[in-house]
Design a protein around this motif. Structure first.
Motif, PDB file in Angstrom:
ATOM      1  N   PHE A 226       5.253   2.205   1.630  1.00 41.44           N
ATOM      2  CA  PHE A 226       5.953   0.979   1.265  1.00 41.44           C
ATOM      3  C   PHE A 226       5.286   0.288   0.079  1.00 41.44           C
ATOM      4  O   PHE A 226       5.937  -0.079  -0.913  1.00 41.44           O
ATOM      5  CB  PHE A 226       5.988   0.046   2.481  1.00 41.44           C
ATOM      6  CG  PHE A 226       6.455  -1.352   2.193  1.00 41.44           C
ATOM      7  CD1 PHE A 226       7.774  -1.603   1.858  1.00 41.44           C
ATOM      8  CD2 PHE A 226       5.571  -2.420   2.268  1.00 41.44           C
ATOM      9  CE1 PHE A 226       8.210  -2.901   1.591  1.00 41.44           C
ATOM     10  CE2 PHE A 226       5.990  -3.714   2.005  1.00 41.44           C
ATOM     11  CZ  PHE A 226       7.309  -3.951   1.665  1.00 41.44           C
ATOM     12  N   ASN A 227       3.978   0.136   0.134  1.00 44.33           N
ATOM     13  CA  ASN A 227       3.277  -0.604  -0.910  1.00 44.33           C
ATOM     14  C   ASN A 227       3.077   0.209  -2.191  1.00 44.33           C
ATOM     15  O   ASN A 227       3.105  -0.352  -3.295  1.00 44.33           O
ATOM     16  CB  ASN A 227       1.932  -1.115  -0.387  1.00 44.33           C
ATOM     17  CG  ASN A 227       2.098  -2.336   0.485  1.00 44.33           C
ATOM     18  OD1 ASN A 227       2.393  -3.422   0.009  1.00 44.33           O
ATOM     19  ND2 ASN A 227       1.940  -2.158   1.795  1.00 44.33           N
ATOM     20  N   SER A 231       4.503  -0.918  -5.718  1.00 46.60           N
ATOM     21  CA  SER A 231       3.609  -1.156  -6.849  1.00 46.60           C
ATOM     22  C   SER A 231       4.263  -0.751  -8.164  1.00 46.60           C
ATOM     23  O   SER A 231       4.087  -1.418  -9.190  1.00 46.60           O
ATOM     24  CB  SER A 231       2.286  -0.402  -6.659  1.00 46.60           C
ATOM     25  OG  SER A 231       2.451   0.990  -6.789  1.00 46.60           O
ATOM     26  N   PHE A 232       5.043   0.331  -8.143  1.00 44.59           N
ATOM     27  CA  PHE A 232       5.724   0.757  -9.364  1.00 44.59           C
ATOM     28  C   PHE A 232       6.859  -0.208  -9.724  1.00 44.59           C
ATOM     29  O   PHE A 232       7.065  -0.526 -10.895  1.00 44.59           O
ATOM     30  CB  PHE A 232       6.258   2.176  -9.211  1.00 44.59           C
ATOM     31  CG  PHE A 232       5.193   3.226  -9.253  1.00 44.59           C
ATOM     32  CD1 PHE A 232       4.734   3.717 -10.466  1.00 44.59           C
ATOM     33  CD2 PHE A 232       4.622   3.714  -8.093  1.00 44.59           C
ATOM     34  CE1 PHE A 232       3.734   4.676 -10.524  1.00 44.59           C
ATOM     35  CE2 PHE A 232       3.612   4.674  -8.128  1.00 44.59           C
ATOM     36  CZ  PHE A 232       3.169   5.154  -9.344  1.00 44.59           C
ATOM     37  N   ALA A 233       7.569  -0.686  -8.690  1.00 44.10           N
ATOM     38  CA  ALA A 233       8.627  -1.663  -8.966  1.00 44.10           C
ATOM     39  C   ALA A 233       8.031  -2.993  -9.408  1.00 44.10           C
ATOM     40  O   ALA A 233       8.581  -3.664 -10.291  1.00 44.10           O
ATOM     41  CB  ALA A 233       9.488  -1.860  -7.718  1.00 44.10           C
ATOM     42  N   LEU A 334      11.035  -5.778   5.502  1.00 42.15           N
ATOM     43  CA  LEU A 334      10.430  -4.512   5.918  1.00 42.15           C
ATOM     44  C   LEU A 334       8.941  -4.674   6.194  1.00 42.15           C
ATOM     45  O   LEU A 334       8.404  -4.132   7.166  1.00 42.15           O
ATOM     46  CB  LEU A 334      10.665  -3.457   4.841  1.00 42.15           C
ATOM     47  CG  LEU A 334      10.055  -2.070   5.086  1.00 42.15           C
ATOM     48  CD1 LEU A 334      10.509  -1.494   6.417  1.00 42.15           C
ATOM     49  CD2 LEU A 334      10.408  -1.130   3.940  1.00 42.15           C
ATOM     50  N   ASN A 335       8.253  -5.438   5.367  1.00 41.95           N
ATOM     51  CA  ASN A 335       6.826  -5.674   5.578  1.00 41.95           C
ATOM     52  C   ASN A 335       6.574  -6.349   6.923  1.00 41.95           C
ATOM     53  O   ASN A 335       5.606  -6.034   7.623  1.00 41.95           O
ATOM     54  CB  ASN A 335       6.281  -6.552   4.447  1.00 41.95           C
ATOM     55  CG  ASN A 335       4.780  -6.688   4.487  1.00 41.95           C
ATOM     56  OD1 ASN A 335       4.046  -5.703   4.520  1.00 41.95           O
ATOM     57  ND2 ASN A 335       4.292  -7.916   4.496  1.00 41.95           N
ATOM     58  N   GLY A 336       7.450  -7.278   7.297  1.00 35.81           N
ATOM     59  CA  GLY A 336       7.315  -7.931   8.599  1.00 35.81           C
ATOM     60  C   GLY A 336       7.433  -6.953   9.750  1.00 35.81           C
ATOM     61  O   GLY A 336       6.693  -7.042  10.743  1.00 35.81           O
ATOM     62  N   SER A 337       8.337  -5.977   9.637  1.00 36.34           N
ATOM     63  CA  SER A 337       8.487  -4.964  10.692  1.00 36.34           C
ATOM     64  C   SER A 337       7.236  -4.096  10.797  1.00 36.34           C
ATOM     65  O   SER A 337       6.822  -3.718  11.904  1.00 36.34           O
ATOM     66  CB  SER A 337       9.710  -4.086  10.400  1.00 36.34           C
ATOM     67  OG  SER A 337      10.905  -4.831  10.458  1.00 36.34           O
ATOM     68  N   GLY A 359      -1.203  -6.557  -1.234  1.00 33.06           N
ATOM     69  CA  GLY A 359      -1.207  -7.269  -2.500  1.00 33.06           C
ATOM     70  C   GLY A 359      -2.031  -6.564  -3.553  1.00 33.06           C
ATOM     71  O   GLY A 359      -1.652  -6.503  -4.727  1.00 33.06           O
ATOM     72  N   PHE A 360      -3.175  -5.986  -3.127  1.00 34.70           N
ATOM     73  CA  PHE A 360      -3.991  -5.249  -4.091  1.00 34.70           C
ATOM     74  C   PHE A 360      -3.249  -4.020  -4.603  1.00 34.70           C
ATOM     75  O   PHE A 360      -3.243  -3.724  -5.796  1.00 34.70           O
ATOM     76  CB  PHE A 360      -5.314  -4.820  -3.478  1.00 34.70           C
ATOM     77  CG  PHE A 360      -6.005  -3.759  -4.286  1.00 34.70           C
ATOM     78  CD1 PHE A 360      -6.517  -4.051  -5.534  1.00 34.70           C
ATOM     79  CD2 PHE A 360      -6.092  -2.451  -3.826  1.00 34.70           C
ATOM     80  CE1 PHE A 360      -7.119  -3.069  -6.314  1.00 34.70           C
ATOM     81  CE2 PHE A 360      -6.687  -1.465  -4.583  1.00 34.70           C
ATOM     82  CZ  PHE A 360      -7.212  -1.772  -5.834  1.00 34.70           C
TER      83      PHE A 360
END
Length: 432
Positions: A226-227, A231-233, A334-337, A359-360
């Protein structure tokens, strides 16, 4: 304070407005200010941004862990936010207030140190503010609603900063722009944080040790896919924002004052469009909506290639606004799930460390953006505002359209590297 204002998505989202006004001004103008206006070489600017990213890698996860481990009668996140507000104000002003008549080495040193200071305090704010979202709002419906409201506040902030920042710079200076935005930030951030009440039961029990917390986080494949994809977007968000002043000058041949109009074309369109994405998220599972937003965002940057004047630039900006709206609204759901599943498996709510590490990863996009700027600039001979080279138009046309499209294609393909099966409390699995 009225009960309806406590933990309301509207009061919570005011914090997003508070942070995004100065952050947008920072991301839009810090490279332009130092490279184009002050004449810092693009190689030194890229080096400073690389060191900035290394510093981010060191402090980001630690701030998240310390936030999760904090225990106070005021909550885990609020003390950090209150304490960082004045530091954020000072750091922002320092970035845009270098002493006059500095050498290249002196300018580089000021640029680097002010960037490191700004990054550190901004990280504390973003980690603790972002960690509140999955804790305060549970379930996809309320998260989709809260995310839509939050992103509309964010777009209002981006619009205000995009319109007002060039005007403040034109009327006064970059330094005064930073001072005014710092004061606005402090007022809105205080109001938002005062309205937050964290859930007391979240603070019961022993927190995971630092090593164990990282081990569990790093093993979460859904979290990484997911992250990494985001990061690319996210690179596209920062790249477009920071390149627009160059794009306006060299491709669209506009004055600096017209940059406000071009930025507004993107952000005004996003405000209503985030609510177009809200029913889409409600109909689709969170993963499907997220993937759709990446695909739409990728297609939306294509019209930027054809921009040649203000009108065509505005039309292209509105197209980008639709894609950007989807990407802004869908990831928090999605992050919350992902965080909910982790809490079910570990018995701990660890929003802080997930927000910090995530975030990093997404902010590593700053390195991709810096490298893209450097490589494309060198290929076409752009060094700085003093030495734009023979093909500045091609430099910034490619950076605004071709590079973002390629990055979003990578992001979309990466999103399929996992099926995103979520475990349910009864031991079953939920597919996207």
């Amino acid at each position: 304070m009225k009960r309806s204002w406590i933990n309301s998505p509207y009061s919570y989202s005011l914090g997003m407005f508070a942070m995004m006004v100065p952050s947008q001004a920072f991301s839009t103008f810090y490279s332009y200010y130092y490279v184009e206006k002050l004449g810092l070489g693009i190689g030194l600017a890229t080096l400073a941004r690389t060191l900035f990213l290394i510093w981010d890698a060191v402090n980001n996860p630690l701030f998240g862990y310390w936030s999760d481990s904090t225990k106070s009668r005021y909550g885990r996140r609020r003390p950090w936010i209150f304490g960082t507000i004045p530091l954020f104000m000072i750091a922002l002003v320092l970035v845009f207030s270098p002493p006059s008549a500095m050498s290249q080495q002196g300018l580089f040193t000021w640029f680097l140190l002010s960037l490191l200071a700004f990054e550190a305090v901004a990280t504390v704010l973003w980690v603790n503010y972002g960690a509140l979202f999955p804790e305060l709002y549970r379930g996809n419906r309320i998260r989709a609603k809260a995310s839509a409201i939050q992103q509309s506040y964010q777009m209002a902030a981006l619009l205000l900063a995009s319109v007002l920042a060039p005007l403040l710079v034109s009327w006064y200076s970059f330094s005064w722009m930073a001072i005014i935005f710092a004061l606005l930030f402090a007022l809105c951030m205080l109001l938002s944080t005062l309205a937050v009440r964290e859930q007391e039961h979240q603070h019961e029990g022993e927190s995971l040790k630092l090593g164990e917390a990282f081990r569990v986080t790093l093993k979460n494949k859904k979290f990484w896919i997911f992250n990494l994809s985001n990061s690319f977007a996210q690179t596209v968000n920062g790249l477009i924002s920071s390149i627009i002043p160059f794009y306006a000058k060299y491709v669209l041949h506009l004055s600096e004052e017209a940059v406000s109009i071009l930025l507004a074309s993107v952000f005004v369109s996003v405000i209503p469009l985030v609510f177009v994405w809200y029913p889409i998220i409600r109909r689709l599972q969170e993963v499907s909506a997220w993937r759709l937003s990446l695909a739409v965002y990728g297609l939306s940057v294509v019209p930027l290639w054809f921009g040649h004047d203000l009108i065509s630039g505005i039309i292209a900006g509105i197209c980008v606004g639709f894609g950007l709206a989807g990407f802004l609204v869908t990831p928090p759901v999605l992050n919350g799930s992902i965080i909910d599943e982790d809490a079910m498996l570990t018995g701990q709510r660890r929003e802080g460390i997930y927000t910090a590490v995530g975030g990093f990863i997404t902010r590593s996009s700053g390195l991709i953006s810096a490298l893209a700027f450097f490589v494309v600039g060198m290929l076409f001979g752009y060094v700085s505002g003093d030495e734009p080279g023979p093909y500045p138009e091609w430099t910034f046309r490619i950076l605004m359209s071709v590079v973002p499209f390629c990055l979003l294609l990578i992001s979309f393909l990466l999103s399929y590297a996992d099926r995103f099966r979520f475990q349910k409390p009864d031991g079953g699995e939920r597919l996207p």
